[in-house]
Design an enzyme around this catalytic site. Structure first.
Site: not given
Length: 301
Positions: A88, A90
């Site tokens: 991922d 963020d």
């Protein structure tokens, strides 16, 4: 781990070896399974239990689940050799939530941050939360991407880890509910093989407050994992996935090794490992039995 919650994936039949890793000194005893005698004297230690047949996998998962809730950086892996790693973006690859940083320019950071926290905790529908947050960006100049990119910071250890993966020919990917306009500069810095992210609509040099094209939600992340693994000729069970929030749950559950990066509690039942330190160097011993904080000490952390 609660009986009515799904547990992390385990292979059937069980392999001969399980690898254990932890921030040193190890935060709790694993003596119920095998004396935890970590190899190496660096930041992270690891050990390999050579015969897992006597182990109760349920008890093993429950023990690590308690460690996760206590905030320990610990994990285990049944996968002898991970063949791809998916991140991922963020609060995982980067420290910040990129949408919050964009909203900061519009003076909406506090409002967007509250919505983001609830979405990542699984309290709000991701798609609706994304649309609501993106609407606050309407009217910002396109130059905001360069401005925000300059202040996004990489989490510690991500560059040494991906550099090591390149050396041993393990591809790394980033899939994000964030935005390709910010993800592409990060890809260049980190060296991901490929990325997948949303695209913010721009007209006349200004943001419209809308997303154009596909929204990368939990289902889209899972699809990217599955399709990318298929293109590599490997199973998702031969991959590792790393994420922090509810939007990562399906991807983590499909992967052979699921790592929570300072993860929200909603992810704990899906995890094989929790990286509470935020240092991606933890992936070295967990996935490959190598403490990268020692062997790559000259590479920027």
């Amino acid at each position: 781990m609660d009986k009515d919650t799904p547990g992390p994936w385990v292979p059937h039949p069980l392999p001969k070896t399980v690898r254990l890793a932890a921030l040193m000194p190890a935060p709790f005893s694993l003596s119920d399974y095998e004396p935890f005698a970590p190899i190496g004297t660096g930041t992270f230690g690891f050990a390999e239990v050579k015969d897992v047949s006597p182990l109760s996998v349920t008890d093993l998962a429950a023990g690590f689940g308690r460690a996760f809730r206590a905030g320990a950086t610990v994990g285990y892996s049944f996968v002898p050799r991970v063949k791809a790693v998916f991140f991922d973006m963020d609060a995982t690859v980067i420290v910040e939530e990129s949408l919050v940083e964009l909203a900061r320019v519009a003076g909406k950071a506090e409002e967007v941050s509250k919505i983001t926290e609830r979405a990542m905790a699984g309290e709000l529908d991701f798609r609706e939360a994304l649309k609501k947050r993106v609407a606050t960006l309407k009217g910002l100049p396109e130059s905001v991407f360069a401005e925000v990119s300059e202040r996004l910071t990489l989490n510690r250890g991500i560059q040494p880890f991906t550099a090591f993966c390149r050396e041993i020919r393990i591809p790394c990917f980033m899939v994000s509910g964030g935005f390709v306009q910010l993800a592409e500069p990060i890809q260049r810095k980190v060296g991901f093989n490929a990325i997948k992210a949303c695209t913010l609509e721009v007209e006349g040099g200004k943001l419209t407050g809308k997303v154009t094209g596909e929204i990368i939600d939990a289902d889209a992340k899972l699809k990217f994992l599955n399709e990318t693994c298929a293109s590599l000729g490997i199973s998702p069970r031969e991959a590792c996935a790393v994420g922090d929030g509810a939007n990562d749950a399906k991807m983590l559950s499909a992967a052979g090794v699921a790592v929570g990066h300072k993860a929200k509690p909603i992810l704990y039942p899906h995890l094989h490992a929790l990286n509470a330190t935020g240092n991606h160097g933890f992936l070295g011993p967990l996935l490959f039995g190598r403490d990268l904080t020692i062997i790559r000490s000259k590479v920027a952390q």
